[in-house]
Motif scaffolding. Sequence first.
Motif, PDB file in Angstrom:
ATOM      1  N   MET A 187       0.832  -1.401   0.175  1.00 17.41           N
ATOM      2  CA  MET A 187      -0.001   0.168   0.169  1.00 17.41           C
ATOM      3  C   MET A 187       1.512   0.805   0.212  1.00 17.41           C
ATOM      4  O   MET A 187       1.917   1.368   0.568  1.00 17.41           O
ATOM      5  N   LEU A 188       0.325   2.277  -0.576  1.00 15.04           N
ATOM      6  CA  LEU A 188       1.631   3.229  -1.122  1.00 15.04           C
ATOM      7  C   LEU A 188       0.966   4.485  -0.382  1.00 15.04           C
ATOM      8  O   LEU A 188      -0.506   4.605  -0.111  1.00 15.04           O
ATOM      9  N   MET A 189       1.933   4.736   0.701  1.00 13.98           N
ATOM     10  CA  MET A 189       1.333   5.083   1.729  1.00 13.98           C
ATOM     11  C   MET A 189       2.067   7.028   1.884  1.00 13.98           C
ATOM     12  O   MET A 189       1.600   7.736   2.884  1.00 13.98           O
ATOM     13  N   LYS A 190       2.077   7.595   0.712  1.00 18.38           N
ATOM     14  CA  LYS A 190       2.914   8.811   0.260  1.00 18.38           C
ATOM     15  C   LYS A 190       2.589   9.295  -0.380  1.00 18.38           C
ATOM     16  O   LYS A 190       2.250   8.317  -1.542  1.00 18.38           O
ATOM     17  N   ALA A 191       2.443  10.841  -0.591  1.00 20.16           N
ATOM     18  CA  ALA A 191       2.180  11.184  -1.720  1.00 20.16           C
ATOM     19  C   ALA A 191       3.074  12.072  -2.138  1.00 20.16           C
ATOM     20  O   ALA A 191       3.850  12.933  -1.418  1.00 20.16           O
ATOM     21  N   MET A 244      10.888  -1.195  -1.134  1.00 20.29           N
ATOM     22  CA  MET A 244      10.810  -2.723  -1.066  1.00 20.29           C
ATOM     23  C   MET A 244      11.293  -3.540  -2.121  1.00 20.29           C
ATOM     24  O   MET A 244      10.506  -2.810  -3.185  1.00 20.29           O
ATOM     25  N   VAL A 245      11.709  -5.589  -1.798  1.00 21.60           N
ATOM     26  CA  VAL A 245      11.736  -6.128  -3.274  1.00 21.60           C
ATOM     27  C   VAL A 245      10.987  -6.964  -3.035  1.00 21.60           C
ATOM     28  O   VAL A 245      11.478  -7.660  -1.693  1.00 21.60           O
ATOM     29  N   LYS A 246      10.326  -7.333  -4.130  1.00 21.48           N
ATOM     30  CA  LYS A 246       9.219  -8.690  -3.778  1.00 21.48           C
ATOM     31  C   LYS A 246       9.930  -9.546  -4.839  1.00 21.48           C
ATOM     32  O   LYS A 246       9.972  -8.955  -5.948  1.00 21.48           O
ATOM     33  N   ASN A 247       9.787 -10.470  -5.362  1.00 21.62           N
ATOM     34  CA  ASN A 247       9.549 -11.129  -6.193  1.00 21.62           C
ATOM     35  C   ASN A 247       8.343 -10.978  -6.555  1.00 21.62           C
ATOM     36  O   ASN A 247       7.668 -11.487  -6.532  1.00 21.62           O
ATOM     37  N   PHE A 248       8.479 -11.308  -8.610  1.00 18.76           N
ATOM     38  CA  PHE A 248       7.684 -11.237  -9.588  1.00 18.76           C
ATOM     39  C   PHE A 248       7.261 -12.870  -9.618  1.00 18.76           C
ATOM     40  O   PHE A 248       7.995 -12.499 -11.390  1.00 18.76           O
ATOM     41  N   GLN A 249       6.288 -13.684  -9.531  1.00 18.08           N
ATOM     42  CA  GLN A 249       6.021 -14.338  -9.614  1.00 18.08           C
ATOM     43  C   GLN A 249       5.424 -14.743 -10.992  1.00 18.08           C
ATOM     44  O   GLN A 249       4.571 -13.823 -11.319  1.00 18.08           O
ATOM     45  N   VAL A 250       5.546 -15.515 -11.452  1.00 13.51           N
ATOM     46  CA  VAL A 250       4.298 -15.991 -12.697  1.00 13.51           C
ATOM     47  C   VAL A 250       2.541 -16.271 -11.536  1.00 13.51           C
ATOM     48  O   VAL A 250       2.212 -16.881 -10.988  1.00 13.51           O
ATOM     49  N   ASP A 251       2.118 -15.705 -12.893  1.00 13.13           N
ATOM     50  CA  ASP A 251       0.830 -15.663 -12.611  1.00 13.13           C
ATOM     51  C   ASP A 251       0.049 -14.257 -11.186  1.00 13.13           C
ATOM     52  O   ASP A 251      -0.770 -14.273 -10.771  1.00 13.13           O
ATOM     53  N   ASP A 252       1.680 -13.868 -10.943  1.00 12.67           N
ATOM     54  CA  ASP A 252       1.276 -13.109  -9.723  1.00 12.67           C
ATOM     55  C   ASP A 252       0.731 -11.652  -9.909  1.00 12.67           C
ATOM     56  O   ASP A 252       1.002 -11.064 -11.771  1.00 12.67           O
ATOM     57  N   ILE A 253      -0.198 -11.106  -9.590  1.00 12.40           N
ATOM     58  CA  ILE A 253      -0.543  -9.356  -9.929  1.00 12.40           C
ATOM     59  C   ILE A 253      -0.365  -8.492  -9.038  1.00 12.40           C
ATOM     60  O   ILE A 253      -0.846  -8.713  -7.580  1.00 12.40           O
ATOM     61  N   ILE A 254      -0.043  -6.813 -10.066  1.00 19.46           N
ATOM     62  CA  ILE A 254       0.119  -5.738  -8.816  1.00 19.46           C
ATOM     63  C   ILE A 254      -0.685  -5.508  -9.226  1.00 19.46           C
ATOM     64  O   ILE A 254      -1.103  -4.706 -10.071  1.00 19.46           O
ATOM     65  N   TYR A 290     -10.649  -7.639  -5.408  1.00 17.00           N
ATOM     66  CA  TYR A 290      -9.520  -8.389  -5.576  1.00 17.00           C
ATOM     67  C   TYR A 290     -10.275  -9.388  -6.178  1.00 17.00           C
ATOM     68  O   TYR A 290     -10.220 -10.325  -6.932  1.00 17.00           O
ATOM     69  N   GLU A 291     -11.905  -9.937  -5.826  1.00 20.03           N
ATOM     70  CA  GLU A 291     -12.886 -10.460  -6.481  1.00 20.03           C
ATOM     71  C   GLU A 291     -13.229 -10.241  -8.357  1.00 20.03           C
ATOM     72  O   GLU A 291     -13.153 -11.526  -8.494  1.00 20.03           O
ATOM     73  N   THR A 292     -12.979  -8.862  -7.885  1.00 19.59           N
ATOM     74  CA  THR A 292     -13.311  -8.361  -9.467  1.00 19.59           C
ATOM     75  C   THR A 292     -11.969  -9.025 -10.644  1.00 19.59           C
ATOM     76  O   THR A 292     -12.558  -9.129 -11.773  1.00 19.59           O
ATOM     77  N   ILE A 334     -10.220   8.434 -10.180  1.00 22.98           N
ATOM     78  CA  ILE A 334     -10.413   6.962  -9.865  1.00 22.98           C
ATOM     79  C   ILE A 334      -8.892   6.748 -10.855  1.00 22.98           C
ATOM     80  O   ILE A 334      -9.160   6.641 -12.502  1.00 22.98           O
ATOM     81  N   THR A 335      -7.824   6.009 -10.233  1.00 18.02           N
ATOM     82  CA  THR A 335      -6.877   5.537 -11.331  1.00 18.02           C
ATOM     83  C   THR A 335      -6.507   3.853 -10.560  1.00 18.02           C
ATOM     84  O   THR A 335      -7.200   3.806  -9.859  1.00 18.02           O
ATOM     85  N   VAL A 336      -6.752   3.493 -11.389  1.00 18.39           N
ATOM     86  CA  VAL A 336      -6.634   1.608 -11.635  1.00 18.39           C
ATOM     87  C   VAL A 336      -5.461   1.228 -12.530  1.00 18.39           C
ATOM     88  O   VAL A 336      -5.482   1.394 -14.001  1.00 18.39           O
ATOM     89  N   VAL A 337      -4.931   0.661 -12.449  1.00 22.22           N
ATOM     90  CA  VAL A 337      -3.895  -0.202 -12.877  1.00 22.22           C
ATOM     91  C   VAL A 337      -3.266  -1.129 -12.671  1.00 22.22           C
ATOM     92  O   VAL A 337      -3.142  -1.791 -10.995  1.00 22.22           O
ATOM     93  N   ILE A 338      -3.231  -2.691 -13.280  1.00 22.81           N
ATOM     94  CA  ILE A 338      -3.348  -3.702 -13.444  1.00 22.81           C
ATOM     95  C   ILE A 338      -2.725  -4.928 -13.878  1.00 22.81           C
ATOM     96  O   ILE A 338      -2.302  -4.628 -14.801  1.00 22.81           O
ATOM     97  N   ILE A 339      -1.516  -5.176 -13.284  1.00 26.43           N
ATOM     98  CA  ILE A 339      -0.008  -5.997 -14.248  1.00 26.43           C
ATOM     99  C   ILE A 339      -0.632  -7.158 -13.389  1.00 26.43           C
ATOM    100  O   ILE A 339      -0.049  -7.906 -12.612  1.00 26.43           O
ATOM    101  N   LYS A 340       0.031  -8.033 -14.645  1.00 22.69           N
ATOM    102  CA  LYS A 340      -0.447  -9.894 -14.300  1.00 22.69           C
ATOM    103  C   LYS A 340       1.229  -9.969 -14.940  1.00 22.69           C
ATOM    104  O   LYS A 340       1.336 -10.037 -16.053  1.00 22.69           O
ATOM    105  N   ASN A 341       1.524 -11.456 -14.041  1.00 23.24           N
ATOM    106  CA  ASN A 341       3.170 -11.546 -15.026  1.00 23.24           C
ATOM    107  C   ASN A 341       2.877 -12.638 -15.438  1.00 23.24           C
ATOM    108  O   ASN A 341       2.014 -14.010 -15.196  1.00 23.24           O
TER     109      ASN A 341
END
Length: 78
Positions: free
Chosen positions: A1-5, A17-27, A44-46, A71-78
Amino acid sequence: MLMKALGCQEDIEPDIMVKNFQVDDIIVMTSDGLTNMVEEDKIYETIINEFDNSNNILIDMANNAGGIDNITVVIIKN
């Protein structure tokens, strides 16, 4: 969760923060225009059930709930 503007203070210290972006992960990156109007479990359900059109569906959901902010929505799937 982004907490700074950007633009609120002269100096900004990013949280990194560094996280692994694995197959089928969604950002998901959204503005509070979505998260203040649509509950997290509905978001999440949508994304899981309607991935290909989830951006448009989520924006419609936020607008139908009042759409009181941008309203801004960006969805990235690996």
